[in-house]
Write an enzyme that holds these catalytic residues in place. Structure first.
Site, PDB file in Angstrom:
ATOM      1  N   TYR A  46       0.836  -1.198   0.000  1.00  0.00           N
ATOM      2  CA  TYR A  46       0.000   0.000   0.000  1.00  0.00           C
ATOM      3  C   TYR A  46       0.877   1.258   0.000  1.00  0.00           C
ATOM      4  O   TYR A  46       0.666   2.189  -0.776  1.00  0.00           O
ATOM      5  CB  TYR A  46      -0.921  -0.028   1.229  1.00  0.00           C
ATOM      6  CG  TYR A  46      -1.803   1.192   1.364  1.00  0.00           C
ATOM      7  CD1 TYR A  46      -1.343   2.325   2.019  1.00  0.00           C
ATOM      8  CD2 TYR A  46      -3.083   1.210   0.836  1.00  0.00           C
ATOM      9  CE1 TYR A  46      -2.141   3.458   2.140  1.00  0.00           C
ATOM     10  CE2 TYR A  46      -3.888   2.334   0.942  1.00  0.00           C
ATOM     11  CZ  TYR A  46      -3.418   3.448   1.600  1.00  0.00           C
ATOM     12  OH  TYR A  46      -4.199   4.563   1.709  1.00  0.00           O
ATOM     13  N   GLU A 124       8.480   7.042  24.702  1.00  0.00           N
ATOM     14  CA  GLU A 124       7.527   5.962  24.992  1.00  0.00           C
ATOM     15  C   GLU A 124       7.549   4.927  23.874  1.00  0.00           C
ATOM     16  O   GLU A 124       7.896   5.259  22.748  1.00  0.00           O
ATOM     17  CB  GLU A 124       6.093   6.536  25.033  1.00  0.00           C
ATOM     18  CG  GLU A 124       5.907   7.662  25.994  1.00  0.00           C
ATOM     19  CD  GLU A 124       4.669   8.503  25.656  1.00  0.00           C
ATOM     20  OE1 GLU A 124       3.906   8.124  24.750  1.00  0.00           O
ATOM     21  OE2 GLU A 124       4.494   9.539  26.302  1.00  0.00           O
ATOM     22  N   LYS A 126       6.058   2.944  20.846  1.00  0.00           N
ATOM     23  CA  LYS A 126       4.992   3.235  19.898  1.00  0.00           C
ATOM     24  C   LYS A 126       4.185   1.954  19.712  1.00  0.00           C
ATOM     25  O   LYS A 126       4.654   0.988  19.117  1.00  0.00           O
ATOM     26  CB  LYS A 126       5.541   3.706  18.566  1.00  0.00           C
ATOM     27  CG  LYS A 126       4.442   4.102  17.601  1.00  0.00           C
ATOM     28  CD  LYS A 126       4.983   4.843  16.404  1.00  0.00           C
ATOM     29  CE  LYS A 126       3.884   5.462  15.569  1.00  0.00           C
ATOM     30  NZ  LYS A 126       2.912   4.524  15.054  1.00  0.00           N
ATOM     31  N   ASP A 128       1.365  -0.604  18.415  1.00  0.00           N
ATOM     32  CA  ASP A 128       0.800  -0.833  17.097  1.00  0.00           C
ATOM     33  C   ASP A 128      -0.643  -1.298  17.255  1.00  0.00           C
ATOM     34  O   ASP A 128      -0.922  -2.485  17.323  1.00  0.00           O
ATOM     35  CB  ASP A 128       1.631  -1.891  16.388  1.00  0.00           C
ATOM     36  CG  ASP A 128       1.507  -1.775  14.885  1.00  0.00           C
ATOM     37  OD1 ASP A 128       0.877  -0.795  14.421  1.00  0.00           O
ATOM     38  OD2 ASP A 128       2.017  -2.651  14.186  1.00  0.00           O
ATOM     39  N   TYR A 239      -1.566   7.754  26.181  1.00  0.00           N
ATOM     40  CA  TYR A 239      -0.278   8.405  25.950  1.00  0.00           C
ATOM     41  C   TYR A 239      -0.371   9.917  25.768  1.00  0.00           C
ATOM     42  O   TYR A 239       0.638  10.562  25.508  1.00  0.00           O
ATOM     43  CB  TYR A 239       0.474   7.771  24.778  1.00  0.00           C
ATOM     44  CG  TYR A 239      -0.357   7.600  23.508  1.00  0.00           C
ATOM     45  CD1 TYR A 239      -0.853   8.708  22.824  1.00  0.00           C
ATOM     46  CD2 TYR A 239      -0.614   6.336  23.005  1.00  0.00           C
ATOM     47  CE1 TYR A 239      -1.601   8.547  21.676  1.00  0.00           C
ATOM     48  CE2 TYR A 239      -1.359   6.171  21.846  1.00  0.00           C
ATOM     49  CZ  TYR A 239      -1.851   7.277  21.193  1.00  0.00           C
ATOM     50  OH  TYR A 239      -2.587   7.115  20.067  1.00  0.00           O
ATOM     51  N   LYS A 328      10.879   4.940  14.089  1.00  0.00           N
ATOM     52  CA  LYS A 328      10.414   3.585  13.764  1.00  0.00           C
ATOM     53  C   LYS A 328      11.562   2.575  13.763  1.00  0.00           C
ATOM     54  O   LYS A 328      12.676   2.888  13.373  1.00  0.00           O
ATOM     55  CB  LYS A 328       9.757   3.589  12.371  1.00  0.00           C
ATOM     56  CG  LYS A 328       8.556   4.506  12.254  1.00  0.00           C
ATOM     57  CD  LYS A 328       7.343   3.970  12.972  1.00  0.00           C
ATOM     58  CE  LYS A 328       6.582   2.975  12.123  1.00  0.00           C
ATOM     59  NZ  LYS A 328       5.746   3.572  11.090  1.00  0.00           N
ATOM     60  N   CYS A 422      17.153 -30.012 -16.232  1.00  0.00           N
ATOM     61  CA  CYS A 422      18.016 -29.602 -15.122  1.00  0.00           C
ATOM     62  C   CYS A 422      18.952 -28.493 -15.623  1.00  0.00           C
ATOM     63  O   CYS A 422      19.602 -28.671 -16.658  1.00  0.00           O
ATOM     64  CB  CYS A 422      18.820 -30.798 -14.640  1.00  0.00           C
ATOM     65  SG  CYS A 422      20.108 -30.344 -13.470  1.00  0.00           S
ATOM     66  N   CYS A 425      22.825 -30.223 -15.546  1.00  0.00           N
ATOM     67  CA  CYS A 425      23.274 -31.323 -16.411  1.00  0.00           C
ATOM     68  C   CYS A 425      22.417 -31.464 -17.670  1.00  0.00           C
ATOM     69  O   CYS A 425      22.747 -32.243 -18.558  1.00  0.00           O
ATOM     70  CB  CYS A 425      23.310 -32.637 -15.648  1.00  0.00           C
ATOM     71  SG  CYS A 425      21.676 -33.276 -15.260  1.00  0.00           S
ATOM     72  N   CYS A 440      15.541 -33.280 -10.930  1.00  0.00           N
ATOM     73  CA  CYS A 440      16.465 -33.774 -11.937  1.00  0.00           C
ATOM     74  C   CYS A 440      16.615 -35.262 -11.665  1.00  0.00           C
ATOM     75  O   CYS A 440      16.935 -35.668 -10.553  1.00  0.00           O
ATOM     76  CB  CYS A 440      17.817 -33.069 -11.785  1.00  0.00           C
ATOM     77  SG  CYS A 440      19.130 -33.915 -12.684  1.00  0.00           S
ATOM     78  N   CYS A 445      24.095 -36.272 -11.679  1.00  0.00           N
ATOM     79  CA  CYS A 445      24.142 -34.838 -11.999  1.00  0.00           C
ATOM     80  C   CYS A 445      25.167 -34.166 -11.089  1.00  0.00           C
ATOM     81  O   CYS A 445      25.122 -34.351  -9.875  1.00  0.00           O
ATOM     82  CB  CYS A 445      22.753 -34.236 -11.781  1.00  0.00           C
ATOM     83  SG  CYS A 445      22.751 -32.439 -11.790  1.00  0.00           S
TER      84      CYS A 445
HETATM   85  S1  IVH Z   1       1.249  10.471  20.479  1.00  0.00           S
HETATM   86  C1  IVH Z   1       0.183  14.233  18.282  1.00  0.00           C
HETATM   87  N1  IVH Z   1       2.231   8.338  21.591  1.00  0.00           N
HETATM   88  O1  IVH Z   1       0.842   6.542  16.534  1.00  0.00           O
HETATM   89  C2  IVH Z   1       0.733  12.960  18.744  1.00  0.00           C
HETATM   90  N2  IVH Z   1       1.030   8.105  19.550  1.00  0.00           N
HETATM   91  O2  IVH Z   1       1.341   8.134  14.000  1.00  0.00           O
HETATM   92  C3  IVH Z   1      -0.316  11.989  18.962  1.00  0.00           C
HETATM   93  N3  IVH Z   1       0.824   5.790  18.776  1.00  0.00           N
HETATM   94  O3  IVH Z   1      -2.300   7.895  15.921  1.00  0.00           O
HETATM   95  C4  IVH Z   1       0.157  10.620  19.138  1.00  0.00           C
HETATM   96  N4  IVH Z   1       1.915   4.867  20.444  1.00  0.00           N
HETATM   97  O4  IVH Z   1      -2.180   5.699  17.144  1.00  0.00           O
HETATM   98  C5  IVH Z   1       1.534   8.828  20.553  1.00  0.00           C
HETATM   99  N5  IVH Z   1       3.112   6.509  22.694  1.00  0.00           N
HETATM  100  C6  IVH Z   1       2.424   7.008  21.673  1.00  0.00           C
HETATM  101  C7  IVH Z   1       1.907   6.199  20.666  1.00  0.00           C
HETATM  102  C8  IVH Z   1       1.215   6.784  19.602  1.00  0.00           C
HETATM  103  C9  IVH Z   1       1.251   4.652  19.321  1.00  0.00           C
HETATM  104  C10 IVH Z   1       0.099   5.880  17.507  1.00  0.00           C
HETATM  105  C11 IVH Z   1      -1.208   6.596  17.588  1.00  0.00           C
HETATM  106  C12 IVH Z   1      -1.127   7.725  16.620  1.00  0.00           C
HETATM  107  C13 IVH Z   1      -0.030   7.265  15.726  1.00  0.00           C
HETATM  108  C14 IVH Z   1       0.668   8.456  15.146  1.00  0.00           C
END
Ligand code: IVH
Length: 682
Positions: A46, A124, A126, A128, A239, A328, A422, A425, A440, A445
């Protein structure tokens, strides 16, 4: 007839068409992903479409239409839910991918604030999952909504109320204890183990499984029936905040602690207040190290300016704030182009197609080749030369093609078929009935012979040190080795005459070959390279028979009487010894003083409590791990390294690891050392 937009005339028609096609594709995939929660292509594929469209629009701004997917902040709200305005927009984060880019972010922040000293950051994990906003009025949860496009989200209050981690009423303690209104923002997610269990039970019910925990979370929160959401193992970490009335926090760190005091889950364990960008980098590295051990998936670290006054001063761009970035982790997926498909020949003659690709970095490793397995796999994924593909590399496994980005396929591409001959050979290669692979059929061979000799000498087989791939190639190409037995007729002078060989290394190799004459019988059997006879099967067979000679006299039925030996293995063994060439080679090996050492009869127990059971050991026992393993095997158990639904017992000593947690999760019987000894004795 409508007149053409004047700008259109300036855009080459093929570019205009490409942009239109890309928009159509992206909208379609958006719909599948955001509305149906059932994506058909990976995120990486995507992203590639999206980036190509951005690239075209950047090069040719006249192409941009107001409804282009690139002109939207996020997803779109579902029509089936009521819409909710976010009073303070829920922004996205811009990404950085390496240390240098994070340092640039720090410089930008300082420049913007006119600061020369260190900036303090909160770092913090991130998560998912799915971003949501929870509104608390006088301490009561009154609204829950998804992020939607950042300005308008979907009203999922009834669903959010079913998530146990989310309090319906807040504590009235801490810095926010008296706040009359708070927008709490955070992520709804699923633990990996919960996700696996959910998928297993869906499969049992004949339902489709979710691709990953994030999709499962998104699908679960967007349910019209809250009872369905309630049945899903969703979790939440906060967060950030949106609006707040009745409190004025000065730092982000204070926000996190104040939210925790209210009874809201906050991932404080893995967050850190960092006095400068160097410390932020260190914490990112730490998160990368602990990532695998966390019960949930994280895809990076979020680095946020700690001072709220500074956050306000920095403000935001259209999509994302200037005071935070997502750092990331390297993706384990990447995209590249297949330049050609090569075919390798294995020791059993199997032709294995391999994609040779433009180099792509995945998870810190340069990847240029990916296995395509066999013709069925190529057809299932419709993989062709020239295709742009998504490649995945997980841990140490061989990189694989996840999917083809069909939209980027060259117009002249043609389906790929593994050749009928093959590649080494030139003999006829056939696909035997019921088998996925083409082979093969020429047993002499050179490619097969090289692989056979390489396998024979390998570390877990005869363990002939110094006999590497290059040397095997020379020996076979020069006709010095026509089967494994010939290795034992080599002499120092012959070897010393080969490329990259001196007298000394030749003498060492002759020693190594000589030492291998006394390998254990199971290694010898494994070294012969009988199809389906791996190390474990070789061991089972050589525990049952004194030597290869005795083994070769058995019928398929005889062999099947051995525990762990099925009909296919039994047939493969009988076929191997029935082939005169193989019998001849074994004769020649024995004639050259190759004398494998028989295994001790272990007197395997076929009736005791461990007979036929799969057992995993964890923690420290009073006996050595190898002793415990041997005792278990003698009692008829199979000892494996990781806990799965196939495990019968987990034996836990002192300080057991995560295997014990996994066992408890899966409801597997756990034995302590006393109980283990008791059962061994019985
Ligand atoms: S702060 C303006 N803190 O990441 C900042 N986001 O790409 C608002 N996410 O939509 C987000 N862990 O779904 C923040 N510790 C964290 C996060 C976090 C995951 C996600 C969240 C947000 C996306 C931003």
């Amino acid at each position: 007839m409508a007149t053409k937009e004047p700008t259109d005339t300036m855009i080459p028609p093929e570019i205009l068409k490409e942009a239109e096609d890309l928009r159509k594709q992206i909208r379609h995939h958006d719909y599948l992903y955001y509305v149906l929660d059932s994506p058909e292509i990976s995120d990486a594929a995507y992203d590639l479409l999206f980036r190509r469209l951005e690239e075209l629009e950047r090069a040719c701004p006249a192409l941009i239409t107001p409804d282009s997917p690139t002109q939207r902040v996020g997803g779109r709200p579902l029509e089936k839910f009521a819409q909710v305005e976010h009073e303070v927009p829920m922004l996205s984060l811009s990404n950085v991918f390496n240390h240098g880019e994070l340092l640039e972010f720090d410089s930008r922040v300082k420049r913007y604030l006119g600061m020369s000293g260190d900036v303090v950051y909160a770092v913090e994990p991130k998560l998912d999952g799915v971003a949501v906003e929870l509104v608390y009025l006088e301490g009561m949860l009154v609204s829950g909504s998804t992020r939607g496009d950042g300005y308008t989200g979907e009203d999922v209050t009834a669903n959010v109320r079913t998530i146990r981690a989310i309090p319906l009423k807040l504590n009235s303690v801490g810095a926010f204890g008296q706040a009359s209104l708070i927008d709490v923002r955070g992520e709804i997610f699923m633990n990996r183990a919960d996700f696996d269990r959910l998928n297993r039970s869906r499969e049992e019910e004949g339902l489709s499984s979710f691709a990953n925990p994030r999709n499962a979370s998104a699908g679960s929160i967007r349910q019209l029936d809250p009872a369905v959401t309630a049945s899903r193992p969703l979790r939440f970490f906060a967060y950030a905040i949106g609006r707040i009335e009745g409190a004025s926090p000065e730092t982000h760190w204070e926000v996190l602690h104040a939210l925790a005091a209210l009874g809201i889950p906050v991932n404080l364990d893995n967050s850190k207040l960092c006095p400068n960008i160097g410390a932020a980098l260190d914490h990112y590295d730490r998160l990368k190290d602990v990532r695998e051990g966390l019960p949930y998936e994280i895809d990076g670290a979020v680095v946020k300016v700690n001072s709220m006054a500074h956050q306000t001063a920095l403000g935001e761009k259209t999509r994302s704030p200037r005071w935070a970035v997502a750092f990331k982790f390297e993706p384990i997926q990447g995209t590249t182009v297949i330049r050609r498909i090569e075919v390798g020949v294995g020791r059993t003659g199997t032709l294995t197609p391999v994609a040779v690709m433009d180099p792509v970095r995945i998870g810190g490793v340069q990847v240029t080749r990916a296995t395509l397995h066999n013709q069925d796999e190529i057809e299932r994924k419709d993989i062709r030369e020239g295709d742009t593909v998504v490649i995945q590399r997980a841990g140490d496994v061989i990189p694989e093609v996840v999917e083809v980005v069909k939209e980027l396929r060259p117009p002249d591409s043609r389906p790929y078929a593994i050749p009928d001959t093959c590649p080494v050979c030139g003999s006829h290669a056939v696909r035997l009935e019921g088998q996925a692979a083409k082979r093969c059929m020429n047993s002499s061979c050179p490619a097969r012979l090289k692989e056979t000799v390489r396998h024979f000498a390998s570390r877990t087989a005869m363990d002939i040190e110094g006999l590497g791939t290059k040397l095997v190639e020379q020996l076979v190409d020069k006709g010095l080795v026509t089967n494994a037995a010939d290795l034992f007729s080599l002499d120092v002078d012959t070897l010393a005459g080969l490329e990259r060989m001196g007298k000394k290394s030749a003498a060492n190799l002759i020693d190594a070959i000589s030492r291998s004459r006394k390998v254990s019988a199971d290694r010898f059997l494994f070294a012969l390279g009988i199809p389906l006879v791996g190390e474990h099967v070789a061991r089972l067979l050589m525990e049952a028979f004194r030597d290869v000679h005795e083994l070769s006299a058995q019928s398929v039925d005889d062999l099947q009487r051995i525990r762990g030996i099925g009909p296919e293995v039994a047939e493969s063994v009988v076929d191997f010894f029935a082939e005169p060439k193989n019998a001849d080679m074994i004769q020649r090996l024995l004639a050259r003083d190759v004398g494998p050492v028989p295994l001790e009869r272990t007197g395997r127990d076929s009736a005791g409590p461990f007979a036929g059971k799969t057992v995993v050991l964890t923690g420290t026992l009073s006996m050595k791990r190898s002793e415990a393993k041997a005792a278990l095997e003698a009692a008829g158990a199979k000892v494996t390294g990781s806990v799965s639904s196939k495990t019968d017992y987990v034996i836990a000593g002192q300080d057991p690891g995560s295997k014990l947690d996994k066992a408890r999760e899966l409801g597997i019987e756990v034995l302590d050392e006393d109980r283990f000894r008791q059962m061994l004795g019985s």
